[in-house]
Design an enzyme around this catalytic site. Sequence first.
Site, PDB file in Angstrom:
ATOM      1  N   GLY A 116      31.669  42.323  38.927  1.00 32.30           N
ATOM      2  CA  GLY A 116      31.870  41.198  37.995  1.00 32.30           C
ATOM      3  C   GLY A 116      32.376  39.981  38.756  1.00 32.30           C
ATOM      4  CG  HIS A 117      36.275  40.085  40.490  1.00 35.00           C
ATOM      5  ND1 HIS A 117      36.680  41.396  40.538  1.00 35.00           N
ATOM      6  CD2 HIS A 117      37.156  39.458  39.656  1.00 35.00           C
ATOM      7  CE1 HIS A 117      37.752  41.554  39.788  1.00 35.00           C
ATOM      8  NE2 HIS A 117      38.059  40.408  39.229  1.00 35.00           N
TER       9      HIS A 117
ATOM     10  CD  GLN B  35      47.330  36.422  34.213  1.00 37.33           C
ATOM     11  OE1 GLN B  35      47.227  35.374  34.842  1.00 37.33           O
ATOM     12  NE2 GLN B  35      46.274  37.158  33.887  1.00 37.33           N
TER      13      GLN B  35
ATOM     14  N   GLY C 246      34.558  34.674  33.955  1.00 32.94           N
ATOM     15  CA  GLY C 246      33.718  35.665  33.283  1.00 32.94           C
ATOM     16  C   GLY C 246      33.888  35.604  31.773  1.00 32.94           C
TER      17      GLY C 246
ATOM     18  CD  GLN D 135      41.177  34.534  31.942  1.00 28.61           C
ATOM     19  OE1 GLN D 135      42.234  35.127  31.997  1.00 28.61           O
ATOM     20  NE2 GLN D 135      40.191  34.758  32.783  1.00 28.61           N
TER      21      GLN D 135
HETATM   22  P1  AMP Z   1      40.591  39.177  36.911  1.00 25.73           P
HETATM   23  O1  AMP Z   1      40.666  39.481  38.370  1.00 25.73           O
HETATM   24  O2  AMP Z   1      40.488  40.385  36.051  1.00 25.73           O
HETATM   25  O3  AMP Z   1      41.645  38.198  36.472  1.00 25.73           O
HETATM   26  O4  AMP Z   1      39.203  38.441  36.697  1.00 25.73           O
HETATM   27  C1  AMP Z   1      38.863  37.299  37.443  1.00 25.73           C
HETATM   28  C2  AMP Z   1      37.611  36.675  36.860  1.00 25.73           C
HETATM   29  O5  AMP Z   1      36.544  37.632  36.896  1.00 25.73           O
HETATM   30  C3  AMP Z   1      37.786  36.272  35.398  1.00 25.73           C
HETATM   31  O6  AMP Z   1      37.122  35.030  35.168  1.00 25.73           O
HETATM   32  C4  AMP Z   1      37.123  37.399  34.665  1.00 25.73           C
HETATM   33  O7  AMP Z   1      36.619  37.034  33.392  1.00 25.73           O
HETATM   34  C5  AMP Z   1      35.977  37.734  35.611  1.00 25.73           C
HETATM   35  N1  AMP Z   1      35.507  39.087  35.348  1.00 25.73           N
HETATM   36  C6  AMP Z   1      36.234  40.228  35.292  1.00 25.73           C
HETATM   37  N2  AMP Z   1      35.461  41.279  34.954  1.00 25.73           N
HETATM   38  C7  AMP Z   1      34.210  40.793  34.784  1.00 25.73           C
HETATM   39  C8  AMP Z   1      32.949  41.379  34.427  1.00 25.73           C
HETATM   40  N3  AMP Z   1      32.839  42.671  34.163  1.00 25.73           N
HETATM   41  N4  AMP Z   1      31.876  40.554  34.344  1.00 25.73           N
HETATM   42  C9  AMP Z   1      31.983  39.241  34.601  1.00 25.73           C
HETATM   43  N5  AMP Z   1      33.137  38.626  34.942  1.00 25.73           N
HETATM   44  C10 AMP Z   1      34.234  39.393  35.042  1.00 25.73           C
END
Ligand code: AMP
Length: 284
Positions: free
Chosen positions: A38-39, A63, A149, A155
């Site tokens: 995803g990242h 947060q 994401g 968010q």
């Molecule tokens: P996090 O590290 O969980 O704070 O996520 C960092 C970024 O990656 C945020 O913008 C999330 O929305 C995005 N993100 C996390 N999981 C996914 C996913 N499965 N698909 C797309 N973007 C993601």
Amino acid sequence: MTVERIHTPTEMRARAEAWRCAGKRIAFVPTMGYLHEGHVSLLDEGRRRGDILALSIFVNPTQFGPKEDLSRYPRDLDGDLAKAAAAGVDVAYVPEAAAMYPDGYQSYVTVEKLQDGLCGASRPGHFRGVATVVLKLFNAVQPHVALFGMKDYQQLQVIRRMARDLDLGVEVVGMPIVREADGLAKSSRNAYLSPDERLRALALSRALVSARESFEMGERDAARLVDSARATLHLTPGVRLDYLELRDAASLEPLHGRVVGPAVMAVAAFVGTTRLIDNQLFEP
Ligand code: AMP
């Protein structure tokens, strides 16, 4: 190839100003690390949109609630930097909490209405922490474009609103949810799941898929769409629903009656002690 690391806001900002003076377009992906596909999808899009691709890795204490998983949040800086290098990241901004929130820190950003309800209701103060850290990261990295994401749908809306309201001049781009082959939304928190919980966790995406199928068959009644998705979720033992709601896709206002414009069905549930979220857009 190793990715250069920057540790302080001052150093990050100086570097960003030099890029800007050289006419470079800066694309930025903020994360809490423990990177997954995803990242990486955000990094790939950032690579396409900027001359410079900056990634931040910061597990932001403001947060997390007092009873949440801050201390056990998964971390793997070396693994993350290897993935960052493979994705063409130019610089990784990895500040320490003390550099972000020094003694005496007391300034926060509140995006008022969008933070109410959904995750904001079960995680009081969460979006204040998110908006604050994202503004601080933007101030250091000075991006032209930042990628987020849709997995964290509320968010994304909070950040879009903040960028508009506070004239940040940053283009905020939302990217589709990346899923495992069986439908589970990728998340760093999936690492907490036991094999049994991993199976139960499919209840979230299944509930959304069943609602999407009814929507595609013509169901437009908000309450019926929500009820059928909740019923699907309740079929799985060991999954405790936090919320499942249908909201206006832009304002996040609750929807009643018929769905006539873009809507988002958002769900949060505990599988064991792990809180997972997912969502699905409906566009009539
Ligand atoms: P996090 O590290 O969980 O704070 O996520 C960092 C970024 O990656 C945020 O913008 C999330 O929305 C995005 N993100 C996390 N999981 C996914 C996913 N499965 N698909 C797309 N973007 C993601």
